[in-house]
Design a protein around this motif. Sequence first.
Motif, short mmCIF file in Angstrom:
data_model
loop_
_atom_site.label_atom_id
_atom_site.label_comp_id
_atom_site.label_asym_id
_atom_site.label_seq_id
_atom_site.Cartn_x
_atom_site.Cartn_y
_atom_site.Cartn_z
N ALA A 9 0.83 -1.21 0.00
CA ALA A 9 0.00 0.00 0.00
C ALA A 9 0.86 1.26 0.00
N ASP A 10 2.12 1.15 0.46
CA ASP A 10 2.99 2.32 0.55
C ASP A 10 3.81 2.56 -0.72
N CYS A 11 4.55 1.56 -1.18
CA CYS A 11 5.42 1.75 -2.35
C CYS A 11 4.84 1.20 -3.63
N GLY A 12 3.77 0.40 -3.57
CA GLY A 12 3.13 -0.15 -4.76
C GLY A 12 3.82 -1.35 -5.36
N ALA A 13 4.79 -1.91 -4.65
CA ALA A 13 5.53 -3.08 -5.15
C ALA A 13 4.60 -4.30 -5.18
N ASP A 14 4.74 -5.11 -6.24
CA ASP A 14 3.98 -6.35 -6.36
C ASP A 14 4.87 -7.52 -5.96
N LEU A 15 4.25 -8.51 -5.31
CA LEU A 15 4.99 -9.64 -4.81
C LEU A 15 4.14 -10.88 -4.97
N GLU A 16 4.74 -11.96 -5.52
CA GLU A 16 4.05 -13.24 -5.63
C GLU A 16 4.74 -14.24 -4.71
N VAL A 17 3.93 -14.91 -3.89
CA VAL A 17 4.48 -15.84 -2.91
C VAL A 17 3.68 -17.13 -2.93
N GLN A 18 4.39 -18.26 -2.92
CA GLN A 18 3.71 -19.56 -2.79
C GLN A 18 3.55 -19.85 -1.31
N GLN A 19 2.28 -20.06 -0.89
CA GLN A 19 2.00 -20.32 0.51
C GLN A 19 1.01 -21.46 0.63
N LYS A 20 1.03 -22.11 1.77
CA LYS A 20 0.03 -23.12 2.07
C LYS A 20 -1.26 -22.41 2.45
N PHE A 21 -2.37 -23.14 2.40
CA PHE A 21 -3.65 -22.56 2.83
C PHE A 21 -3.61 -22.21 4.31
N THR A 22 -2.85 -22.97 5.07
CA THR A 22 -2.82 -22.77 6.52
C THR A 22 -1.86 -21.67 6.94
N ASP A 23 -0.99 -21.18 6.03
CA ASP A 23 -0.04 -20.12 6.37
C ASP A 23 -0.78 -18.79 6.57
N ASP A 24 -0.27 -18.00 7.50
CA ASP A 24 -0.83 -16.67 7.71
C ASP A 24 -0.45 -15.76 6.54
N PRO A 25 -1.34 -14.83 6.14
CA PRO A 25 -1.01 -13.93 5.04
C PRO A 25 0.11 -12.96 5.44
N LEU A 26 0.88 -12.57 4.44
CA LEU A 26 1.97 -11.61 4.69
C LEU A 26 1.37 -10.24 4.97
N THR A 27 2.01 -9.48 5.85
CA THR A 27 1.49 -8.16 6.19
C THR A 27 2.52 -7.06 6.04
N VAL A 28 3.82 -7.42 5.93
CA VAL A 28 4.90 -6.43 5.87
C VAL A 28 5.61 -6.55 4.54
#
Length: 99
Positions: A9-28
């Motif tokens: 939300a601050d710099c507008g950078a896009d990031l793609e991450v492979q995560q499990k369904f049980t993993d918590d979403p990234l926030t930072v």
Amino acid sequence: MPTYEYRCADCGADLEVQQKFTDDPLTVCPTCQGSLHKVFSPVGVVFKGSGFYATDNRSSTDKGKASSEKKAAKPAATKDAPAAAKPATPSASSTPTAS
């Protein structure tokens, strides 16, 4: 594992991450330490093969059933219906003759 897309939300950078369904979403944000939120995109779905439309799977006997059902659904014409719907044809006695 599903791939999730995040946007800062601050710099507008896009990031793609492979995560499990049980993993918590990234926030930072790893770039600027700003706040991240998930980006939801429409999923491209392609239906291949037959059977996805009503007209795809009908055999010739099924097509006959459907047309007879349509005919049965129409109201039957009554004898009291006016004959004005038919075009009038002039009779031989009413046509003028050229002499």
